[in-house]
Design an enzyme around this catalytic site. Structure first.
Site, PDB file in Angstrom:
ATOM      1  N   LYS A 288       0.846  -1.189   0.000  1.00 49.95           N
ATOM      2  CA  LYS A 288       0.000   0.000   0.000  1.00 49.95           C
ATOM      3  C   LYS A 288       0.886   1.245   0.000  1.00 49.95           C
ATOM      4  CE  LYS A 288      -4.281   1.508   2.209  1.00 49.95           C
ATOM      5  NZ  LYS A 288      -5.212   1.260   3.321  1.00 49.95           N
ATOM      6  N   GLU A 388     -19.646  -6.428   9.605  1.00 54.36           N
ATOM      7  CA  GLU A 388     -20.595  -5.646  10.398  1.00 54.36           C
ATOM      8  C   GLU A 388     -21.662  -6.520  11.041  1.00 54.36           C
ATOM      9  OE1 GLU A 388     -18.950  -3.007   7.111  1.00 54.36           O
ATOM     10  OE2 GLU A 388     -19.803  -5.035   7.240  1.00 54.36           O
ATOM     11  N   ARG A 416     -25.600  -2.523   7.040  1.00 53.90           N
ATOM     12  CA  ARG A 416     -25.258  -3.891   6.658  1.00 53.90           C
ATOM     13  C   ARG A 416     -25.559  -4.875   7.787  1.00 53.90           C
ATOM     14  NH1 ARG A 416     -19.603  -4.081   3.583  1.00 53.90           N
ATOM     15  NH2 ARG A 416     -20.806  -5.313   2.116  1.00 53.90           N
TER      16      ARG A 416
END
Length: 652
Positions: A288, A388, A416
C-alpha cells in the site's frame, strides 16, 4: 522513489497518449514500466489537488495496467471491490483530465460509478461485494452465450467480509468461468513470497499442468482409490507452500502468491489465467502506498489525503441573541475536537471505571477514534475486520454474559447489520450501546458513505433509545447516558468537529426523552435534532422563533411538542437525515395521535441520493443552511392564514 506530492503537473508524455485501454493495449510490453512510473506521478499530483484515497491506488498501479493490457475492457468486466484502489483505473479509462474534479460537486465520483463510465461495471463503496457482482455478471453472460471475461479485484481486508466467502462458495459450486484477484497488501493472509512458492505458482498457472491435471484425473478414474490418493497428494503439496488450500476446497484453482509490483510477471500470469476455464483466484502481494516513501512507511496514515493547497478558514460567528432569550448558562467555546475523538476519550474514561466494557469495531479503529483505547485496554477491545453483521451479533452475545458492549460503527455500515440489530439485539432487549459515527452527509465520498437513513431505520425498532448531540459536551453526556441505560441504545453524531463547546470531565446521565429549550420566540417553533441545532439557531434568531434542542429521537419529548403546538402557528423540524421516516416524522406522529391541527414543515435530506461535493455545498443543495431554513420557513408562513392567538383546537 517519490518523497513529495508534486505541486505542479509532472511531465507524463506516455500517459498522455493513453486515453483508453485500447490505446494502452497498443503499447509494447517494454513501455509498460514507464507508463507505471508516470501513472504514479500523475496520481500523486491529482490527489494532492483534490484529496481522496490514494494509498491503495498506488499499490495497484502495475495490476491496473496489466488488467487493461491483458483483458478486452470494457467487453471484459472488471469489478473493483470498495473502490479505494480504482483511481489508476479511472485515469487509464479516459478520465485523466477529469481527475482534477474528483470528489468535487459535479466532478468525478470517489468510487466506480456505472453512470460515469462504461468501464465502471458496478457501483461500489462498501466492501466485499465484488465477487457476488462479478459472479452475477458471469452467469448473465453465460446465459446469453457470451464469452467475455469477468474479473473481481478484492483486497485482503475486504476478503474478511463474510459476503465474499458466500459468493466464492456459490461460484465454486457452479464452476463459473471467472477470475478473482486477491490483492494482499497487508500480509494478513500469507507470509512473504518465497522462491519455492513462486516456482509452484508458475507450474499451477501453466496450461501443461492443468492439462495433465485433467488428463490424469480421467486416467485414474478406473483405478480404485487412486483418484482420491492423487487429489490428497496435490492438496497436501500445495498446503505446504501456499495459503490456497482453503480456496481449492471451495472449488477454485488457486495460483500465488506472486509479486504484484512485477509488471512483467503479473501480465504473464493474467495472460495464462485468462484462458483457463472455471473459477480461478490469483493471489498477489502488493504494498500500500507503493512508490511514495511516506505512504510506504505509514500506510494507515496515508490511506487518504487531504488537499495540499491550503484554503482560508472561515470562522462562524454566533449572532447576539434577542432579549427574549431565556436565562441559560452560556457554553464556553474552545478549540474544536472531532466527535470521533470524543468517543475515543469516552471509551478510555469508562474502561477505567468499568471492566465490563467491551468495545467492538468492524475495521474502523482509526476512523472511530479508538487507537488509544485499543493500546491501553487491549483486553476490552475487539476488531472483527470487515464483518458488520458479526460485530452486532458478537455484541449481543457478550451482553448475554453480563458485559457492556459498545459497537463503534459508521451509519452507512450499520445498514449492513440491520437484521442483526433487530433480531439479535433489539428483539432480546440486550444491553448494547451503538456509537454511530458519520451520521448525515459526509461530503466528497458521496451517497455510498452518507449516513442519511439511520434515524429512519432505527426509529421503527422497538426497545431502541436514540440520541443525537448538538455539540461536543452533549455527545459525551449522551454516550454516558446510553452506557447507563439498560437496553439497546444509539448515539449518532456527524463526521468532523462540533461547534466548539467545552467538554465537561464529569459525566452525567441525561433525563431520558427530555429536550432543552434554547430560545423563546413567537409564531414559529423550530424543533432541531443533532448537528442541525447550531444551524437552526441562526435561523431562529433572525426570525425570532422558538428553538428547541430535541436531543432524543426515541423516546421523543411529547410534552415539548404539544406545548410548542399550543403557543405557535407553525412547527418546523430540522434534521440531517432523510425526511421520510425521520425525526420530523416522529413529531408529526405525536401531533396526529393527539389530534392537534397545526401547520408543520419538515426540513431534512430529500428523497434522493445527494451527490458528492463539499459538505457545505451538499447542505446548501438540501436547504439545510441558516439561509435555506429561513427561506423555507418564510415561504411556508406566506401560505398560512392570519396568525391565531389561541391554542389550535383538537380534531373531533
Amino acid at each position: 522513489m517519490l518523497t513529495e506530492i508534486p505541486l505542479t503537473r509532472p511531465l507524463t508524455p506516455l500517459l498522455d497518449s493513453v486515453n483508453s485501454p485500447a490505446q494502452l493495449r497498443a503499447l509494447s510490453e517494454e513501455q509498460l514500466p514507464q507508463l507505471a512510473l508516470e501513472l504514479r506521478q500523475y496520481l500523486l499530483f491529482s490527489v494532492g489537488k483534490t484529496g481522496g484515497h490514494f494509498g491503495a491506488g498506488l499499490g495497484v498501479v502495475e495490476l491496473t495496467i496489466a488488467l487493461h493490457y491483458v483483458f478486452d475492457t470494457p467487453s471484459d468486466r472488471l469489478v473493483w471491490d470498495v473502490g479505494h484502489q480504482a483511481y489508476p483505473h479511472k485515469i487509464l479509462t479516459g478520465r485523466r483530465k477529469e481527475m482534477l474534479s474528483l470528489r468535487q460537486k459535479g466532478g468525478l465520483c470517489a468510487f466506480p460509478n456505472r453512470e460515469e463510465s462504461e468501464y465502471d461495471t458496478f457501483g461500489v463503496g462498501h466492501s466485499s461485494t465484488s465477487i457476488s457482482a462479478a459472479l452475477g455478471m458471469a452467469i448473465g453472460s453465460e446465459n446469453q452465450g457470451l464469452t467475455n471475461k469477468h474479473v473481481a479485484i478484492i483486497g485482503d481486508g475486504a476478503m474478511t467480509g463474510g459476503m465474499a466467502f458466500e459468493a466464492m462458495q456459490h461460484a465454486g459450486h457452479l464452476k463459473t468461468n471467472m477470475l478473482i484477484i486477491l490483492n494482499d497488501n497487508d500480509m494478513s493472509i500469507s507470509e512473504s513470497v518465497g522462491g519455492l512458492s513462486n516456482y509452484f505458482s508458475r507450474i499451477w498457472a501453466s496450461r501443461t499442468y492443468n492439462a495433465l491435471r485433467e488428463g490424469g484425473k480421467k486416467a485414474l478414474e478406473s483405478m480404485p482409490n487412486a483418484m482420491e490418493f492423487a487429489r490428497r497428494t496435490e492438496e497436501h503439496m500445495k498446503g505446504m507452500v501456499s495459503p490456497g488450500t482453503l480456496f481449492e476446497e471451495m472449488g477454485f484453482n488457486y495460483v500465488g502468491p506472486i509479486d504484484g509490483h512485477n509488471l512483467e510477471e503479473v501480465t504473464r500470469y493474467l495472460d495464462k489465467l485468462k484462458e483457463l476455464p472455471g473459477p480461478r483466484i490469483l493471489h498477489i502481494i502488493t504494498q500500500k502506498g507503493r512508490g511514495f516513501a511516506p505512504a510506504e512507511k505509514d500506510p494507515i496514515g496515508y490511506h487518504a489525503l487531504s488537499k495540499i493547497v491550503a484554503e482560508p478558514t472561515v470562522k462562524t460567528v454566533r449572532p447576539p441573541e434577542t432579549t427574549q432569550e431565556p436565562t441559560l448558562s452560556t457554553p464556553t467555546c474552545v478549540a474544536k475536537i472531532k466527535y470521533s475523538d470524543i468517543f475515543g476519550q469516552f471509551l478510555c474514561d469508562m474502561a477505567e471505571k468499568d471492566k465490563r466494557l467491551l468495545a467492538i469495531t468492524p475495521a474502523m479503529r482509526e476512523g472511530s477514534g479508538m487507537v488509544a483505547f485499543s493500546k491501553r485496554f487491549p483486553g476490552q477491545y475487539q476488531d472483527v475486520a470487515i464483518a458488520e453483521q458479526h460485530a452486532v451479533t458478537l455484541a449481543a452475545g457478550a451482553a448475554c454474559e453480563g458485559l457492556k458492549p459498545i459497537v463503534a460503527i459508521y451509519s452507512t455500515f450499520l445498514q449492513r447489520g440491520y437484521d442483526q440489530l433487530i433480531h439479535d439485539v433489539a428483539l432480546q432487549n440486550l444491553d448494547v450501546l451503538f456509537g454511530i459515527d458519520r451520521a448525515g452527509l459526509v461530503g466528497e465520498d458521496g451517497p455510498t458513505h452518507a449516513g442519511a437513513y439511520d434515524l429512519s431505520y432505527m426509529r421503527c425498532i422497538p426497545n431502541m433509545l436514540i440520541m443525537a448531540p448538538s455539540n461536543e459536551n452533549e455527545c459525551r453526556q449522551m454516550l454516558y447516558t446510553g452506557y447507563q441505560y439498560q437496553g439497546p441504545a444509539a448515539v449518532r453524531y456527524p463526521r468532523g468537529t462540533g461547534p466548539g463547546i467545552t467538554i465537561e470531565d464529569t459525566m452525567t446521565a441525561l433525563p431520558i426523552g427530555k429536550s432543552v429549550a434554547l430560545r423563546q420566540g413567537s409564531n414559529v417553533a423550530i424543533l432541531a435534532f443533532g448537528a442541525m441545532v447550531e444551524t437552526a439557531r441562526l435561523a431562529a434568531t433572525t426570525l425570532n422563533a422558538t428553538l428547541i434542542d430535541m436531543r432524543f429521537i426515541k423516546p421523543i419529548d411529547e410534552d415539548a411538542i404539544i406545548n410548542a403546538a399550543s403557543s405557535h402557528n407553525l412547527i418546523v423540524t430540522v434534521e440531517e437525515n432523510a425526511i421520510m421516516g425521520g425525526a420530523g416524522s416522529a413529531v408529526n406522529e405525536v401531533l396526529a395521535r393527539e389530534g392537534i391541527l397545526i401547520s408543520q414543515l419538515n426540513l431534512g435530506l430529500p428523497d434522493t441520493f445527494v451527490e458528492h461535493g463539499k459538505p457545505t455545498e451538499m447542505l446548501e443543495d438540501c436547504g439545510l443552511t441558516p439561509e435555506g431554513i429561513q427561506t423555507s420557513i418564510k415561504l411556508r408562513l406566506q401560505k398560512l392564514p392570519q396568525p391565531l392567538d389561541k391554542q389550535p383546537e383538537k380534531s373531533a
